[in-house]
Design a protein around this motif. Structure first.
Motif, PDB file in Angstrom:
ATOM      1  N   PHE A 140       1.840  10.340   6.129  1.00 30.42           N
ATOM      2  CA  PHE A 140       1.867  10.100   4.571  1.00 30.42           C
ATOM      3  C   PHE A 140       1.750   8.717   5.249  1.00 30.42           C
ATOM      4  O   PHE A 140       1.164   7.963   3.298  1.00 30.42           O
ATOM      5  CB  PHE A 140       3.538  10.813   4.368  1.00 30.42           C
ATOM      6  N   THR A 141       2.204   7.734   5.702  1.00 32.70           N
ATOM      7  CA  THR A 141       1.573   6.174   5.681  1.00 32.70           C
ATOM      8  C   THR A 141       0.593   6.093   5.446  1.00 32.70           C
ATOM      9  O   THR A 141       0.074   4.517   4.701  1.00 32.70           O
ATOM     10  CB  THR A 141       2.970   5.858   6.223  1.00 32.70           C
ATOM     11  N   MET A 142       0.031   7.442   5.788  1.00 33.27           N
ATOM     12  CA  MET A 142      -1.620   6.897   6.335  1.00 33.27           C
ATOM     13  C   MET A 142      -2.220   6.860   4.531  1.00 33.27           C
ATOM     14  O   MET A 142      -3.498   6.271   4.479  1.00 33.27           O
ATOM     15  CB  MET A 142      -2.644   7.778   6.642  1.00 33.27           C
ATOM     16  N   PHE A 143      -1.903   7.822   3.352  1.00 34.47           N
ATOM     17  CA  PHE A 143      -2.461   7.650   1.907  1.00 34.47           C
ATOM     18  C   PHE A 143      -1.749   6.707   1.435  1.00 34.47           C
ATOM     19  O   PHE A 143      -2.094   6.674  -0.071  1.00 34.47           O
ATOM     20  CB  PHE A 143      -2.081   9.586   2.015  1.00 34.47           C
ATOM     21  N   PHE A 144      -0.346   7.145   1.596  1.00 36.33           N
ATOM     22  CA  PHE A 144       0.637   5.606   0.468  1.00 36.33           C
ATOM     23  C   PHE A 144       0.689   5.016   0.925  1.00 36.33           C
ATOM     24  O   PHE A 144       1.513   5.003   2.243  1.00 36.33           O
ATOM     25  CB  PHE A 144       1.326   7.591  -0.103  1.00 36.33           C
ATOM     26  N   ASN A 145       0.854   4.034   0.030  1.00 36.42           N
ATOM     27  CA  ASN A 145       2.198   2.663   0.495  1.00 36.42           C
ATOM     28  C   ASN A 145       2.683   1.932  -0.264  1.00 36.42           C
ATOM     29  O   ASN A 145       2.563   2.614  -1.672  1.00 36.42           O
ATOM     30  CB  ASN A 145       1.254   1.973   1.671  1.00 36.42           C
ATOM     31  N   GLY A 146       3.458   0.978  -0.487  1.00 34.38           N
ATOM     32  CA  GLY A 146       4.350   0.777  -1.553  1.00 34.38           C
ATOM     33  C   GLY A 146       3.530  -0.884  -2.135  1.00 34.38           C
ATOM     34  O   GLY A 146       4.320  -0.561  -2.986  1.00 34.38           O
ATOM     35  N   GLY A 147       2.466  -0.825  -1.617  1.00 37.90           N
ATOM     36  CA  GLY A 147       1.513  -1.811  -2.325  1.00 37.90           C
ATOM     37  C   GLY A 147       1.857  -3.229  -2.026  1.00 37.90           C
ATOM     38  O   GLY A 147       2.696  -3.589  -1.786  1.00 37.90           O
ATOM     39  N   ASN A 151       5.422  -5.405  -1.212  1.00 39.57           N
ATOM     40  CA  ASN A 151       4.828  -5.386   0.686  1.00 39.57           C
ATOM     41  C   ASN A 151       5.148  -7.166   0.478  1.00 39.57           C
ATOM     42  O   ASN A 151       5.933  -7.307   1.659  1.00 39.57           O
ATOM     43  CB  ASN A 151       3.650  -5.506   1.518  1.00 39.57           C
ATOM     44  N   TYR A 152       4.734  -8.195  -0.715  1.00 38.51           N
ATOM     45  CA  TYR A 152       4.565  -9.501  -0.350  1.00 38.51           C
ATOM     46  C   TYR A 152       6.258  -9.520  -0.523  1.00 38.51           C
ATOM     47  O   TYR A 152       7.089 -10.346   0.252  1.00 38.51           O
ATOM     48  CB  TYR A 152       4.595 -10.210  -1.347  1.00 38.51           C
ATOM     49  N   ILE A 153       7.853  -8.961  -1.388  1.00 33.82           N
ATOM     50  CA  ILE A 153       9.060  -9.343  -1.849  1.00 33.82           C
ATOM     51  C   ILE A 153       9.415  -9.017  -0.435  1.00 33.82           C
ATOM     52  O   ILE A 153      10.263  -9.551  -0.058  1.00 33.82           O
ATOM     53  CB  ILE A 153       9.277  -8.590  -2.376  1.00 33.82           C
ATOM     54  N   LEU A 154       9.410  -7.596   0.814  1.00 35.88           N
ATOM     55  CA  LEU A 154       9.518  -7.277   1.399  1.00 35.88           C
ATOM     56  C   LEU A 154       9.428  -8.820   2.816  1.00 35.88           C
ATOM     57  O   LEU A 154      10.462  -8.805   3.128  1.00 35.88           O
ATOM     58  CB  LEU A 154       9.030  -5.935   2.578  1.00 35.88           C
ATOM     59  N   ILE A 155       8.919  -8.586   3.040  1.00 37.15           N
ATOM     60  CA  ILE A 155       8.030  -9.758   4.236  1.00 37.15           C
ATOM     61  C   ILE A 155       9.329 -10.963   3.690  1.00 37.15           C
ATOM     62  O   ILE A 155       9.191 -11.806   4.734  1.00 37.15           O
ATOM     63  CB  ILE A 155       6.535 -10.195   4.293  1.00 37.15           C
ATOM     64  N   ASN A 156       9.080 -11.439   2.450  1.00 38.86           N
ATOM     65  CA  ASN A 156      10.169 -12.908   1.933  1.00 38.86           C
ATOM     66  C   ASN A 156      11.329 -12.910   2.020  1.00 38.86           C
ATOM     67  O   ASN A 156      11.241 -13.770   2.294  1.00 38.86           O
ATOM     68  CB  ASN A 156       9.263 -13.240   0.444  1.00 38.86           C
ATOM     69  N   THR A 157      12.292 -11.129   1.794  1.00 38.52           N
ATOM     70  CA  THR A 157      13.130 -11.595   1.861  1.00 38.52           C
ATOM     71  C   THR A 157      13.523 -10.961   3.427  1.00 38.52           C
ATOM     72  O   THR A 157      14.511 -11.304   3.814  1.00 38.52           O
ATOM     73  CB  THR A 157      13.439  -9.504   1.119  1.00 38.52           C
ATOM     74  N   LEU A 158      12.409 -10.934   4.471  1.00 36.46           N
ATOM     75  CA  LEU A 158      13.395 -10.468   5.638  1.00 36.46           C
ATOM     76  C   LEU A 158      12.956 -12.202   6.673  1.00 36.46           C
ATOM     77  O   LEU A 158      13.536 -12.539   7.340  1.00 36.46           O
ATOM     78  CB  LEU A 158      12.000  -9.618   6.175  1.00 36.46           C
ATOM     79  N   GLY A 159      12.079 -12.603   5.365  1.00 35.23           N
ATOM     80  CA  GLY A 159      12.660 -14.334   6.074  1.00 35.23           C
ATOM     81  C   GLY A 159      11.466 -14.660   6.695  1.00 35.23           C
ATOM     82  O   GLY A 159      11.040 -15.561   7.718  1.00 35.23           O
TER      83      GLY A 159
END
Length: 315
Positions: A140-147, A151-159
């Motif tokens: 499923f992740t081959m065809f769809f992703n969060g955008g 992704n930027y918000i996730l990386i920033n939130t995780l530090g």
């Protein structure tokens, strides 16, 4: 006296060359011979067309500005010049970013191989409960992703921003590589694993001592895929890294290339030198980026075709 049954080296060589005549075999027909010649010529032409752009890039990288701007550079450098190489290689930031690229590539490839290998080996076992669900999620992740923004918000939130983890973790598993390795492990002889289990090896012992040593071809292929991907990646670093000291070399060369196409001067010490750098910086940057992969490829090439085929063809 030497009997007639003993063949001299000259005769043996002649028999190898004219084997159909000595053994009574059937010679190739004229149509088949013509096909072989046409096939050989076609393959040589395709190889030349494939190599021509790269050879042209090499020629431009070592040519002077006047010949490049006039379009006279083809396959042989004209007005041999290494000004751009000197400008790029003489910059301390280039070597710092180059070192970053090596570290990112090695760490990211190691993490990717551990995750991909263990994930593929586990899901290659048909008796695993929930196997179809995990495979479905992966595909499923081959065809769809969060955008991009999530992704930027996730990386920033995780530090992870402005750290190596922003480069090596988001793309740690390639689903294509995972599927190839899973198919390879599914075709692995079960008798070997059963024999190892009878001898007392655990699941991890079987993977480490039996499966992996016999999977060198597919592992080498996956290492090449991951290493090339991480080495050439620049957008992830461009997005998540703000400190120039953390940039990989691809971002450094991208910024250098952008500077030469803009209105700002390069500051190369003089207008003539700046013009020379601007004229062939594209060729130099491409050559410096691809050179390490070209040096690595001959050592892995022998595993490349067999590795992909072993993981993609059902037995």
């Amino acid at each position: 006296m030497v009997t007639s049954s003993v063949r001299t080296p000259v005769r043996r060589r002649a028999e190898r060359i004219f084997r159909p005549t000595f053994q009574g075999g059937i010679k190739d027909s004229r149509s088949y011979t013509a096909f072989r010649w046409a096939n050989g010529v076609l393959i040589i032409a395709i190889c030349f067309l494939t190599l021509y752009p790269f050879l042209n890039v090499i020629a431009q990288a070592f040519s002077s500005e006047a010949y490049i701007n006039s379009g006279q550079v083809n396959l042989i450098p004209k007005g041999f010049n290494v000004t751009t190489f000197g400008y790029v290689l003489g910059d301390a930031m280039f070597w710092r970013n180059y070192g970053n690229t090596v570290v990112y590539t090695v760490v990211a490839t190691a993490i990717a191989m551990v995750l991909t290998t263990t994930f593929a080996y586990a899901l290659s076992k048909r008796h695993l409960k929930g196997r179809a669900i995990f495979i479905g999620i992966a595909v499923f992740t081959m065809f769809f992703n969060g955008g991009l923004i999530p992704n930027y918000i996730l990386i920033n939130t995780l530090g992870f921003k402005n750290t190596i983890w922003a480069i090596v973790l988001p793309n740690a598993i390639s689903i294509f590589n995972f599927l190839v390795m899973k198919a390879f492990f599914e075709n692995f002889p079960e008798d070997l694993e059963e024999a190892a289990a009878i001898d007392g090896l655990t699941t991890y012992g079987i993977l480490w001592k039996i499966v992996l040593p016999l999977s060198k071809a597919v592992i080498a292929t996956m290492v090449l895929f991951y290493a090339v991907s991480f080495w050439n990646s620049w957008f992830t670093a461009f997005l998540y890294l703000d400190d120039a000291n953390l940039y990989p070399v691809t971002v450094y060369l991208r910024n250098l290339l952008a500077a030469t196409t803009g209105t700002e001067a390069l500051g190369a010490g003089g207008s003539g030198e700046a013009s020379q750098v601007a004229s062939n910086v594209k060729a130099v940057t491409m050559l410096l980026t691809v050179l390490p992969i070209i040096c690595l490829y001959p050592f892995i090439q022998k595993y490349f075709v067999s590795g992909v085929m072993l993981g993609s063809v059902k037995q």
